[in-house]
Design a protein around this motif. Structure first.
Motif, PDB file in Angstrom:
ATOM      1  N   ASN B  95      29.950 -82.200   0.338  1.00 60.27           N
ATOM      2  CA  ASN B  95      28.743 -81.944  -0.472  1.00 60.27           C
ATOM      3  C   ASN B  95      27.886 -80.804   0.070  1.00 60.27           C
ATOM      4  OD1 ASN B  95      29.560 -84.084  -1.992  1.00 60.27           O
ATOM      5  ND2 ASN B  95      28.157 -85.551  -1.044  1.00 60.27           N
ATOM      6  N   GLU B  98      27.466 -77.661  -2.276  1.00 57.55           N
ATOM      7  CA  GLU B  98      26.653 -77.998  -3.445  1.00 57.55           C
ATOM      8  C   GLU B  98      25.168 -78.106  -3.057  1.00 57.55           C
ATOM      9  OE1 GLU B  98      26.018 -81.796  -6.349  1.00 57.55           O
ATOM     10  OE2 GLU B  98      27.874 -81.701  -5.201  1.00 57.55           O
ATOM     11  N   LEU B 102      22.261 -75.535  -4.428  1.00 57.98           N
ATOM     12  CA  LEU B 102      21.166 -76.073  -5.238  1.00 57.98           C
ATOM     13  C   LEU B 102      19.809 -75.757  -4.595  1.00 57.98           C
ATOM     14  CD1 LEU B 102      20.948 -77.940  -7.886  1.00 57.98           C
ATOM     15  CD2 LEU B 102      19.968 -79.522  -6.252  1.00 57.98           C
TER      16      LEU B 102
END
Lengths: 364, 321
Positions: B95, B98, B102
Motif C-alpha cells: 500500500n 498508493e 494520494l
C-alpha cells in the motif's frame, strides 16, 4: 470427572468469595457511588449532596471541552451508547468547546437556555467554568463535572481520578524498580497542565519516601504524543550515557521514549504511564529480550463519562451521595497487563473501557 | 523603467545567508561549552535526524516567503498526511505507493487552492492559509472521528529510521533536497521568477513573468514539501497522531526567517533555511539538555532567536556601509 467437579467447586467458592468481598467493599466505601463500578473502585468523599426528586425521563447536556483525541472520542462514544440504552434519559445534547475556554462558557449558557435537567462537563479550564456552573446550580440544574477538576466546589458531584494519588502510586512502584543513584527522565503533558503537575508532585513525594537517590535529568512536555516523546528521548540518549527510568502519566510518552531507546540499540528501562494500548503491546513484544524493562501504569478510565451520567440521573431521582466520587484504578504491571492489552486493536485505544472489541473496531 | 528589486538585492541576500551560519556556529559553540553532550558525535547525528523534519517542511515555506506570502496551512497538511498515509498503509508494503501518491495529490491540491484564493480571489495569504489550516485539520478530525488508526509498513521505516553509512537517512534526504532545490532556485529561470515576483510583482508582470502561476506554484511547493516532511516524520514514528503537525505552524516560518529570508519577499534562499533549521533545532535541543523548567526554556528560545536576528542585522548593516 472428579477433577472437573473439583474445579467447579473451586470456581464456585471463588466466585462466592468474590461476591462477599465486593459486598464488604461496598460497605467499606459507604456512600460511594456503586452502580457504575467497572474495573475500579469508586470512593465517595466530601459533603453529602441531594436535590429534590424530579420525574423522568431526563434531558442531559454534556459540554465537552474539546474532542480531538481518542480518549475523548471513546468517552463520548461510551456515553452516547449508554444514553441510548438508558430509559431514564430522553435526550443527550453534546456541545464541543473546541479547546476554547470562552466558547465552553457560552456552550454551558446555551444548555441552560435549552432547559436541560442536568449538565455534565469536562472543563477546558477548572476556574473559567466555575461561575457558570454555579449559575446553573442556582437555576436548579444538576451539575456533574468529570475527568478534570473544577475550582471552588460549586457543583453537585464530581467524578474522576485523583492525579496526585495516581502519580504517587506509579512513582512508588517506579522507585522500587530503580537502582540507587538512578537518573530518570520525566514527561509533562501539555506544558503547564494541572493534571500532570499534580501527578508529578505525587511521584516526587514517592521518590523522596523511597529513600533512594533519584536524579531528575529533565521534566519535558511531550503533549502526550509519541513523536515528541521520541525526539526528546533521542536528545537525552545522546546526552546521557545512563538513563535508568522514565516517569510519565501518559502511555504515549512512555511508548515514544521506549522507541527512541530501541532505535539507539539501548536496553529498555522501567517506565510509567496509563492504559494506552501502544505501551501494553510494546511491553508484550519486548520484555522477554529486555530484562530490565518494566511497566507501572494506572488507567484513566474512559467509562467515567457513563458513570457521570448515571450519577446525574440518580441525583435527579432524589438519591443522595457524596460530592466527590473518586475512581481508584488499579496498578497495571507485568503481572496483570494482559487483562487490559488488546493485541488486535490499534495502539491509540485506551483499554480501560466498557466498549467491546467489536465496537472499538468500528470506532477506529 | 526602474530596475527590479530582485537583481539589486541579490548580493544582499548572499550577505544574509552568510550571517545565519555565524549564528549557527556561535549557538553551537555556546551550547557545547554549557552542555558538552551537544558536542558528541551521537548527538550530532541525532540533531541531523530530527532537524530533517522541520528542514524539509521549511524548504517549501521558503518559496512562499520569497514570493511575499506566508503559509500557515503546512501544520494541517502535515497532520493530514500523517493520518492518511498510516490509514492507507495499515502496515502493508503493497500500500506504500498508493498512500504516497494520494498524499502528494491531496497536498498539491491544498496548495493549488491556497494559490487560487490568493491570486484570483485576492484573499490575503494569512487569512487564506489560516482558514485552510483549520479546514485541513478539521477534515483529518472528521476522517478519523478523533480516533486515528493504522500504521506504516515496515518497509517504509527506512526513510525515517534507517541509516546509510552510519548517517541517518532523514538527514541525507533533507540535505539532498535542500541543496538541489537551493541550487535550482538560484540557477533556473523559474527560480529567478520566484525572486522577481517576491521583490516586485508589478515589475515582474511588466517583464512578462506569469505572476499568478508563479504564486500558485509557490503555494503548491509549500504544500508539497510539507507532505514530504510529514512522510519522513511519519516513517520516524510509525503511527498516526492528530497533534503531529502543530509544532510546525510557526517553527517552519521561524526557520526560514532566521535563515535570512525576508517576510516581505524577494530576499533569501533555501541555503539560508538549512542554517535556520539547524539553528532552531540546536536551540531546542540545547534548552532541553540544560534541565530548566519549560517556562525558562521558552524564554531562552525567544530571547536567543530575537538576539541572533538582531545581531546579524547589525553585522549586515555595517558591511553594507
Amino acid at each position: 470427572m472428579e477433577k472437573k467437579i473439583k474445579v467447579m467447586f473451586r470456581k464456585s467458592i471463588m466466585s462466592s468469595s468474590l461476591v462477599i468481598v465486593s459486598m464488604f467493599a461496598l460497605l467499606a466505601f459507604g456512600n460511594a457511588y456503586a452502580k457504575g463500578i467497572r474495573t475500579a473502585a469508586i470512593t465517595g468523599a466530601g459533603k453529602e449532596v441531594s436535590v429534590p426528586a424530579k420525574k423522568g425521563p431526563f434531558r442531559i447536556g454534556f459540554s465537552n471541552g474539546f474532542s480531538g483525541n481518542s480518549w475523548r472520542a471513546m468517552a463520548l462514544d461510551a456515553l452516547r451508547n449508554a444514553a441510548k440504552n438508558n430509559p431514564d434519559v430522553s435526550e443527550l445534547i453534546v456541545v464541543d468547546g473546541q479547546g476554547d475556554v470562552t466558547k465552553q462558557v457560552g456552550d454551558i449558557e446555551n444548555l441552560m437556555a435549552q432547559n436541560v435537567d442536568a449538565i455534565m462537563v469536562i472543563p477546558n479550564s477548572g476556574t473559567a467554568v466555575a461561575p457558570v456552573l454555579r449559575k446553573a446550580m442556582r437555576a436548579g440544574i444538576v451539575t456533574v463535572p468529570f475527568n478534570l477538576p473544577v475550582e471552588g466546589g460549586q457543583y453537585h458531584a464530581f467524578i474522576g481520578t485523583d492525579p496526585s494519588k495516581k502519580g504517587y502510586a506509579t512513582g512508588k512502584r517506579l522507585a522500587v524498580e530503580l537502582p540507587d543513584n538512578a537518573k530518570i527522565l520525566a514527561f509533562d503533558g501539555i506544558p503547564g497542565n494541572s493534571y500532570t503537575a499534580a501527578g508529578w508532585k505525587g511521584a516526587q513525594q514517592a521518590f523522596k519516601e523511597s529513600g533512594k537517590n533519584i536524579e531528575i535529568l529533565a521534566f519535558e512536555p511531550c503533549n502526550w504524543q509519541e513523536d515528541k516523546a521520541k525526539v526528546i528521548m533521542a536528545d537525552m540518549i545522546a546526552a546521557h550515557p545512563k538513563i535508568d527510568g522514565v516517569w510519565s502519566d501518559g502511555g504515549q510518552c512512555a511508548a515514544g521514549a521506549m522507541k527512541a531507546l530501541i532505535a539507539a540499540n539501548r536496553p529498555l528501562i522501567p517506565v510509567t504511564g496509563d492504559d494506552y494500548n501502544g505501551i501494553l503491546k510494546l511491553y508484550d513484544k519486548y520484555h522477554a529480550q529486555h530484562s530490565n524493562f518494566s511497566i507501572s501504569l494506572i488507567s484513566e478510565p474512559t467509562w467515567q463519562s457513563v458513570v457521570a451520567m448515571e450519577i446525574a440521573v440518580s441525583l435527579l431521582k432524589g438519591e443522595s451521595m457524596k460530592a466527590q466520587q473518586i475512581i481508584q484504578p488499579k496498578l497495571i504491571t507485568s503481572e496483570n497487563y494482559k487483562e487490559l492489552m488488546r493485541p488486535e486493536l490499534p495502539d491509540g485505544v485506551f483499554t480501560d473501557t466498557n466498549l467491546s472489541d467489536e465496537a472499538l473496531r468500528k470506532l477506529f | 523603467m526602474k530596475p527590479t528589486k530582485s537583481f539589486s538585492t541579490l548580493p544582499e541576500s548572499f550577505n544574509r545567508i552568510g550571517a545565519v551560519w555565524f549564528a549557527v556556529a556561535g549557538l553551537y559553540a555556546l551550547a557545547s561549552i554549557h552542555s558538552p553532550a551537544m558536542f558528541q558525535y551521537g548527538q550530532v547525528l541525532n540533531l541531523l535526524q530530527v532537524a530533517a523534519f522541520l528542514g524539509i517542511i521549511a524548504i517549501g515555506q521558503t518559496f512562499v516567503l520569497l514570493v511575499g506570502g506566508i503559509d500557515l496551512s503546512q501544520a494541517g497538511v502535515v497532520t493530514l498526511v500523517n493520518i492518511l498515509s498510516t490509514s492507507i498503509m495499515v502496515g502493508k508494503a503493497e500500500n506504500i505507493v498508493e498512500a504516497v501518491i494520494l498524499c502528494l495529490f491531496v497536498s498539491l491540491f491544498v496548495g493549488f487552492i491556497n494559490g487560487l484564493l490568493i491570486t484570483i480571489f485576492r484573499v490575503t495569504p494569512l487569512i487564506t492559509t489560516l482558514s485552510m489550516n483549520s479546514l485541513v485539520y478539521g477534515s483529518a478530525l472528521v476522517y478519523t472521528g478523533g480516533m486515528p488508526h493504522g500504521k506504516i509498513a515496515p518497509a517504509f521505516e527506512f526513510l525515517g529510521q534507517g541509516h546509510f553509512l552510519g548517517i541517518p537517512v532523514t538527514g541525507i534526504v533533507w540535505l539532498t533536497l535542500a541543496i538541489s532545490i537551493g541550487y535550482a532556485s538560484l540557477h533556473t529561470i523559474y527560480g529567478r521568477w520566484i525572486y522577481a515576483v517576491g521583490a516586485n510583482p508589478q515589475a515582474a508582470r511588466l517583464m512578462g513573468i506569469p505572476v499568478n502561476s508563479v504564486l500558485i506554484s509557490a503555494y503548491m511547493m509549500s504544500s508539497l514539501f510539507a507532505c514530504l516532511g510529514a512522510l519522513v516524520l511519519t516513517s520516524y514514528i510509525g503511527l498516526p497522531s492528530l497533534g503531529i503537525g502543530d509544532q510546525f505552524l510557526l517553527t517552519s516560518i521561524a526557520a526560514v526567517v532566521v535563515g535570512g529570508t525576508a517576510l516581505t519577499g524577494g530576499v533569501g534562499s533555501v541555503f539560508g533555511t538549512i542554517g535556520g533549521t539547524l539553528f532552531i533545532t540546536i536551540l531546542s535541543s540545547y534548552t532541553r539538555l540544560i534541565n530548566q523548567p519549560i517556562g525558562i526554556q521558552f524564554m531562552l528560545q525567544g530571547l536567543i532567536i530575537a538576539l541572533s536576528v538582531l545581531m546579524y542585522r547589525l553585522v549586515q548593516k555595517n558591511r553594507l556601509g
